[in-house]
Design an enzyme around this catalytic site. Structure first.
Site, PDB file in Angstrom:
ATOM      1  N   LYS A  55      -9.742  -7.400   8.608  1.00 12.69           N
ATOM      2  CA  LYS A  55     -10.384  -7.688   9.899  1.00 12.69           C
ATOM      3  C   LYS A  55     -10.320  -6.459  10.796  1.00 12.69           C
ATOM      4  O   LYS A  55      -9.369  -5.681  10.734  1.00 12.69           O
ATOM      5  CB  LYS A  55      -9.744  -8.892  10.587  1.00 12.69           C
TER       6      LYS A  55
ATOM      7  N   HIS B 178       0.831  -1.207   0.000  1.00 16.64           N
ATOM      8  CA  HIS B 178       0.000   0.000   0.000  1.00 16.64           C
ATOM      9  C   HIS B 178       0.869   1.262   0.000  1.00 16.64           C
ATOM     10  O   HIS B 178       0.591   2.227  -0.718  1.00 16.64           O
ATOM     11  CB  HIS B 178      -0.941   0.004   1.211  1.00 16.64           C
TER      12      HIS B 178
END
Lengths: 280, 176
Positions: B102, B37
């Protein structure tokens, strides 16, 4: 004086690092099954069903329980009548981690510098903690520790006036703020007393205690029970979706501290609470 | 409610999903976590061409264990999503329609996702072996030097997910 070649330690560390990543301890599995029965909500029950099925698949020996195969936390209780031969103890432990990482298809999970972040390629170095104890045995504990939960751990230097309620509030708040991030249901390791560094180490060691066992001191046993009840009333639940099980257990270790201080460390572990031990 | 979701992952297919719904997802997704990222954002800032499509794609925050011979991948559960929060709005603005991870995200991600009509899914953390059974193929498509943190193109069949944030702002982590 007993002699022990450090290659024995390498072998034991390698085996336990791999085994812990495929087979969760019977005590943790029993606790998970028991808590699964206490869930009413469908989502919470679904999560527990996935967690239990995942453990069965991992036990086939192909896929580790979790992709975060962990920083290898290694605890050595070395008898003072043991003479270690054959090389450097710390290198022997790291060699065990290196071998386990390769042979067990474990993830390369460690970077060599916190800012420059080059992967070491073999999950070394391990976090190695040595205690010298009486006797001529060596006890080795290997606890692969995931960082989703490690990142949610906190330490606070409370003051004596904060007392039991201040400490309990901090512990509960730490779990509450972690919410669904550390893969609940979690295991909460708490270190109280000592100093800044000792509190954190005790919190990590508290995670090694078998599930279902309490602190032997009734004062702390009651505190563990109170905290578990408060934490499970938070309704964070499995994976943060709500439910009756936010924590599987709370384990506290306490130690003498300074007249001015009340250090409290909270080390959170996920439901994949891995640890194995052996005695050489 | 249970849904079966198949590619392409366009917004019209996501609009009826609601927080708390169960989804079995089939199609191509991209695994990328912290390091990838950061690199993608640096490339966007420099105006470089990205190594993967972003529009109508789903990114999975995950870094697998090595594949044993005969398997496409190793254990591959979700990593904690909030660490990607700072990078996510830029990707949503480029047409990303889904994220899988999550744990809760920050308010900005939640809002940007709802405004974009994108969905954040939760996979079961700590169930990497179970999830591996849904991965039919895996190929490193960018940043191979990052090892487990490289970007992988995964083909998944019936990957079990929970809708965490829906396109209407619904939130499975919210209480009360």
């Amino acid at each position: 004086m007993r002699e022990l070649n450090v290659t024995e330690i390498t072998k034991a560390v390698a085996e336990m690092y791999v085994h812990a990543n495929y087979f969760l301890g019977e005590d943790v599995r029993a606790c998970i099954s028991e808590c699964a029965q206490k869930e009413d909500a469908q989502l919470a029950r679904d999560v527990f069903a996935c967690v239990e099925e995942n453990l069965e698949i991992a036990a086939e020996g192909v896929f580790p329980i979790c992709q975060d195969t962990g920083m290898a936390c290694v605890f050595l209780d070395i008898g003072q009548d043991v003479h270690l031969t054959g090389g450097d103890l710390y290198e022997a432990v790291n060699e065990g981690v290196r071998q386990g990482c390769a042979e067990g298809y474990l993830r390369q999970t460690i970077v060599e510098d916190p800012f420059r972040r080059k992967n070491t390629g073999d999950s070394t170095p391990a976090d190695i903690n040595v205690d010298i104890v009486p006797g001529e045995q060596v006890k080795i504990t290997v606890a692969p520790k995931g960082f989703g939960s490690e990142n949610m751990s906190r330490i606070k230097m409370l003051t004596p006036g904060d007392g039991v309620s201040g400490a309990e509030d901090f512990i509960v708040k730490t779990v509450e703020e972690a919410g669904g991030r550390p893969c609940p249901p979690v295991v909460v390791g708490v270190g109280v007393g000592g100093n800044f560094n000792k509190a954190a180490l005790m919190a990590k060691k508290a995670l090694l205690r078998p599930m279902g066992e309490h602190n032997e001191d009734p004062f702390y046993r009651e505190m563990e029970e109170r905290l578990l009840e408060r934490i499970n009333a938070l309704d964070i639940g499995p994976q943060g979706f709500g439910g009756n099980t936010t924590a599987l257990a709370v384990h506290i270790i306490a130690a003498p501290t300074h007249i001015a201080g009340l250090p409290v460390a909270v080390n959170i572990n996920c439901h994949v609470s891995r640890h194995e031990e052996t005695i050489l | 409610m249970r849904h079966e979701l198949k590619e392409p992952f366009t917004k019209d297919k996501l609009k009826d999903l609601r927080a708390g719904d169960t989804v079995l997802l089939t199609g191509t997704i991209y695994a990328a976590r912290d390091a990838a990222h950061k690199k993608l954002l640096e490339m966007i800032e420099s105006g470089d061409k990205l190594p993967i499509e972003i529009e109508n794609q789903i990114v999975y925050y995950a870094g697998p264990t090595p594949a044993r011979p005969g398997n496409p991948i190793g254990s591959v559960g979700p990593t904690t999503s909030y660490r990607m929060d700072a990078f996510t709005p830029v990707l949503l603005a480029r047409g990303l329609t889904g994220m899988i991870g999550k744990g809760p995200r920050n308010e900005e991600v939640k809002q940007c996702a709802a405004e974009a009509g994108a969905v954040y899914f939760a996979a079961i953390g700590g169930a990497g072996a179970l999830i591996a059974k849904s991965i039919k193929s895996s190929e490193v498509v960018a940043f191979a030097e990052m090892g487990t943190e490289a970007i992988r193109r995964l083909y998944v069949e019936d990957l079990p997910l929970i809708v965490a944030y829906d396109a209407e702002g619904g939130d499975v982590f919210a209480r009360g």
